[in-house]
Design a protein around this motif. Sequence first.
Motif, PDB file in Angstrom:
ATOM      1  N   ASN A  18     -44.525 102.392  -4.932  1.00 20.03           N
ATOM      2  CA  ASN A  18     -43.901 101.357  -5.783  1.00 20.03           C
ATOM      3  C   ASN A  18     -44.022  99.972  -5.161  1.00 20.03           C
ATOM      4  N   GLY A  19     -43.861  99.902  -3.843  1.00 20.05           N
ATOM      5  CA  GLY A  19     -43.956  98.606  -3.170  1.00 20.05           C
ATOM      6  C   GLY A  19     -44.535  98.792  -1.786  1.00 20.05           C
ATOM      7  N   VAL A  20     -45.088  97.715  -1.256  1.00 15.19           N
ATOM      8  CA  VAL A  20     -45.668  97.774   0.087  1.00 15.19           C
ATOM      9  C   VAL A  20     -44.595  98.130   1.125  1.00 15.19           C
ATOM     10  N   LEU A  21     -43.416  97.533   0.972  1.00 14.15           N
ATOM     11  CA  LEU A  21     -42.380  97.834   1.970  1.00 14.15           C
ATOM     12  C   LEU A  21     -41.983  99.301   1.919  1.00 14.15           C
ATOM     13  N   GLY A  22     -41.931  99.862   0.718  1.00 11.45           N
ATOM     14  CA  GLY A  22     -41.652 101.302   0.587  1.00 11.45           C
ATOM     15  C   GLY A  22     -42.731 102.103   1.305  1.00 11.45           C
ATOM     16  N   THR A  44     -41.728  87.056  12.260  1.00 15.47           N
ATOM     17  CA  THR A  44     -41.881  88.311  11.510  1.00 15.47           C
ATOM     18  C   THR A  44     -41.425  88.128  10.071  1.00 15.47           C
ATOM     19  N   TYR A  45     -42.172  88.669   9.139  1.00 17.02           N
ATOM     20  CA  TYR A  45     -41.742  88.693   7.732  1.00 17.02           C
ATOM     21  C   TYR A  45     -40.401  89.418   7.652  1.00 17.02           C
ATOM     22  N   MET A  46     -39.409  88.769   7.028  1.00 19.18           N
ATOM     23  CA  MET A  46     -38.051  89.326   7.063  1.00 19.18           C
ATOM     24  C   MET A  46     -37.947  90.688   6.365  1.00 19.18           C
ATOM     25  N   GLY A  47     -38.837  90.942   5.419  1.00 24.77           N
ATOM     26  CA  GLY A  47     -38.840  92.261   4.759  1.00 24.77           C
ATOM     27  C   GLY A  47     -39.062  93.382   5.765  1.00 24.77           C
ATOM     28  N   PHE A  48     -39.911  93.135   6.761  1.00 24.65           N
ATOM     29  CA  PHE A  48     -40.128  94.157   7.806  1.00 24.65           C
ATOM     30  C   PHE A  48     -38.842  94.362   8.594  1.00 24.65           C
ATOM     31  N   THR A  49     -38.227  93.235   8.990  1.00 30.53           N
ATOM     32  CA  THR A  49     -37.025  93.322   9.822  1.00 30.53           C
ATOM     33  C   THR A  49     -35.978  94.176   9.104  1.00 30.53           C
ATOM     34  N   PHE A  93     -48.569  95.871  11.689  1.00 33.84           N
ATOM     35  CA  PHE A  93     -49.525  94.772  11.852  1.00 33.84           C
ATOM     36  C   PHE A  93     -49.599  94.058  10.511  1.00 33.84           C
ATOM     37  N   CYS A  94     -49.589  92.737  10.514  1.00 36.33           N
ATOM     38  CA  CYS A  94     -49.602  91.997   9.251  1.00 36.33           C
ATOM     39  C   CYS A  94     -50.881  91.170   9.191  1.00 36.33           C
ATOM     40  N   ASN A  95     -51.771  91.517   8.300  1.00 37.13           N
ATOM     41  CA  ASN A  95     -53.118  90.946   8.257  1.00 37.13           C
ATOM     42  C   ASN A  95     -53.529  90.639   6.814  1.00 37.13           C
ATOM     43  N   HIS A  97     -51.308  87.158   8.295  1.00 35.40           N
ATOM     44  CA  HIS A  97     -49.948  87.174   8.823  1.00 35.40           C
ATOM     45  C   HIS A  97     -48.989  86.246   8.067  1.00 35.40           C
ATOM     46  N   ASN A  98     -47.920  86.834   7.574  1.00 29.22           N
ATOM     47  CA  ASN A  98     -46.803  86.100   6.993  1.00 29.22           C
ATOM     48  C   ASN A  98     -45.698  86.075   8.042  1.00 29.22           C
ATOM     49  N   PRO A  99     -45.098  84.950   8.445  1.00 27.88           N
ATOM     50  CA  PRO A  99     -45.137  83.657   7.779  1.00 27.88           C
ATOM     51  C   PRO A  99     -46.099  82.629   8.382  1.00 27.88           C
ATOM     52  N   SER A 125     -50.675  98.813   8.675  1.00 26.83           N
ATOM     53  CA  SER A 125     -51.227  97.479   8.458  1.00 26.83           C
ATOM     54  C   SER A 125     -50.907  96.988   7.048  1.00 26.83           C
ATOM     55  N   ASP A 126     -50.116  95.928   6.980  1.00 23.37           N
ATOM     56  CA  ASP A 126     -49.737  95.344   5.691  1.00 23.37           C
ATOM     57  C   ASP A 126     -50.756  94.280   5.336  1.00 23.37           C
ATOM     58  N   GLU A 127     -51.560  94.551   4.298  1.00 24.02           N
ATOM     59  CA  GLU A 127     -52.648  93.637   3.938  1.00 24.02           C
ATOM     60  C   GLU A 127     -52.433  93.075   2.528  1.00 24.02           C
ATOM     61  N   ILE A 128     -51.160  92.935   2.170  1.00 23.86           N
ATOM     62  CA  ILE A 128     -50.809  92.481   0.819  1.00 23.86           C
ATOM     63  C   ILE A 128     -51.372  91.093   0.499  1.00 23.86           C
ATOM     64  N   TRP A 129     -51.604  90.296   1.556  1.00 21.27           N
ATOM     65  CA  TRP A 129     -52.077  88.918   1.333  1.00 21.27           C
ATOM     66  C   TRP A 129     -53.602  88.792   1.403  1.00 21.27           C
ATOM     67  N   SER A 130     -54.305  89.899   1.432  1.00 22.92           N
ATOM     68  CA  SER A 130     -55.725  89.830   1.783  1.00 22.92           C
ATOM     69  C   SER A 130     -56.605  89.070   0.788  1.00 22.92           C
ATOM     70  N   PRO A 159     -51.507  94.128  -5.911  1.00 20.73           N
ATOM     71  CA  PRO A 159     -51.967  92.948  -6.659  1.00 20.73           C
ATOM     72  C   PRO A 159     -50.831  91.944  -6.857  1.00 20.73           C
ATOM     73  N   SER A 160     -49.643  92.263  -6.330  1.00 18.14           N
ATOM     74  CA  SER A 160     -48.445  91.496  -6.692  1.00 18.14           C
ATOM     75  C   SER A 160     -48.455  90.042  -6.220  1.00 18.14           C
ATOM     76  N   LYS A 161     -48.946  89.763  -5.015  1.00 16.52           N
ATOM     77  CA  LYS A 161     -48.973  88.378  -4.538  1.00 16.52           C
ATOM     78  C   LYS A 161     -50.064  87.603  -5.278  1.00 16.52           C
ATOM     79  N   THR A 162     -51.269  88.144  -5.244  1.00 17.56           N
ATOM     80  CA  THR A 162     -52.426  87.442  -5.790  1.00 17.56           C
ATOM     81  C   THR A 162     -52.250  87.108  -7.263  1.00 17.56           C
TER      82      THR A 162
HETATM   83  C1  LIG Z   1     -46.209  90.794   4.325  1.00 20.42           C
HETATM   84  C2  LIG Z   1     -45.479  91.247   3.087  1.00 20.42           C
HETATM   85  N1  LIG Z   1     -45.377  92.555   2.832  1.00 20.42           N
HETATM   86  C3  LIG Z   1     -44.723  93.005   1.733  1.00 20.42           C
HETATM   87  C4  LIG Z   1     -44.126  92.146   0.840  1.00 20.42           C
HETATM   88  C5  LIG Z   1     -43.378  92.698  -0.325  1.00 20.42           C
HETATM   89  O1  LIG Z   1     -44.154  93.623  -0.988  1.00 20.42           O
HETATM   90  P1  LIG Z   1     -43.526  94.679  -2.000  1.00 20.42           P
HETATM   91  O2  LIG Z   1     -42.726  93.907  -3.001  1.00 20.42           O
HETATM   92  O3  LIG Z   1     -44.714  95.356  -2.586  1.00 20.42           O
HETATM   93  O4  LIG Z   1     -42.688  95.603  -1.177  1.00 20.42           O
HETATM   94  C6  LIG Z   1     -44.225  90.762   1.064  1.00 20.42           C
HETATM   95  C7  LIG Z   1     -43.583  89.806   0.145  1.00 20.42           C
HETATM   96  O5  LIG Z   1     -43.343  88.652   0.477  1.00 20.42           O
HETATM   97  C8  LIG Z   1     -44.908  90.310   2.221  1.00 20.42           C
HETATM   98  O6  LIG Z   1     -45.017  89.003   2.491  1.00 20.42           O
END
Ligand SMILES: Cc1ncc(COP(=O)(O)O)c(C=O)c1O
Length: 320
Positions: A18-22, A44-49, A93-95, A97-99, A125-130, A159-162
């Motif tokens: 459903n989501g990258v964080l999931g 660090t992206y706060m979602g990871f924390t 790993f965030c690739n 990298h956010n922020p 490896s979170d590549e949501i921003w690729s 595809p959510s960010k792009t």
């Molecule tokens: C690095 C990173 N991963 C995941 C997410 C959130 O993704 P999702 O809504 O698919 O969990 C974000 C949103 O800002 C993000 O920046």
Amino acid sequence: MIGTNVSGLTKEDIGYENGVLGGVVSALKVFAAPGDKVLLHSPTYMGFTNAVLSNGYQIVHSPLIKDENGTWRMNYEDMDKKIKKNQIHVAIFCNPHNPTGRVWTKEEITKAMEVYERNNVWVISDEIWSDLMMNDHHYTPTQSVSEWAKEHTAAFYAPSKTFNLAGLIGSYSVIYNKPIRERIQSVGKKTVYNSMNVFSEHALIGAYSDEGNNWLNQLLPVLSQNVNLAYDYVTKHFDGVSTFKTEGTYMMFLDCTDWLKEHDKTQTELLERGWDYGIGWQDGGLFQGPTSIRLNLASPTSRIEDAFKRMDKYVFNAEW
Ligand SMILES: Cc1ncc(COP(=O)(O)O)c(C=O)c1O
């Protein structure tokens, strides 16, 4: 993933979340036991924390450092040392990298993977921003740098960010290692509602079509222009504020440490001043940058320009 020339990817290697964080949490549940430590870079992206801590894991940060040109770099010795000291066996790993907006090069990813390999660390490896490459920077998939990386990394995309589809829900994983993939998918399925809906399915198909690619090709120059404008404004007009020129993502992380000291203001006062004058910005403290501010540059250029004029007139160069 658009335009990355990934080869050898089969249908079986792709999974749904459903989501990258999931997905990150599903992978963590496979790679570590509650209470175990996880290596993350800071900022660090706060979602990871939130996701890591609320699921019962501990975080060990390896700070990114700015080199003499202000470019964010990984500190491989520090990563190695912290992994060994804390007996860490999983890293996020965030690739890109956010922020910080850093797009890791092939050489940098290779070096990071060597550290992980040497220490038997699984990689999430979170590549949501690729897809969001500014000014022609080039994205390298983490799994593409070595056979080891391919077999020991669970990669997550959406595809959510792009395409601004976060409201529709939906992301996907690429996991080449079959037993690992099956275990991660099994964890994801146990939430019962971790399945695609017809809207998000068709949105994803539409996004990854030629028309979606066309749209993206028109979007990237606008976002790049916003990054250039923001960077020039900060470096030319805001004494005591510095920033790295975003290479990927549409985020920019301002370092206000010197400005705060010189003007004898607190981070809270600075943030509030901005909000009072119509500037929507975010406390870098949420990202382990207590004297930094995160900006989202994904708006029409005229609005970004307006925001920077307000920062100039009412915040950084005003008497208050
Ligand atoms: C690095 C990173 N991963 C995941 C997410 C959130 O993704 P999702 O809504 O698919 O969990 C974000 C949103 O800002 C993000 O920046």
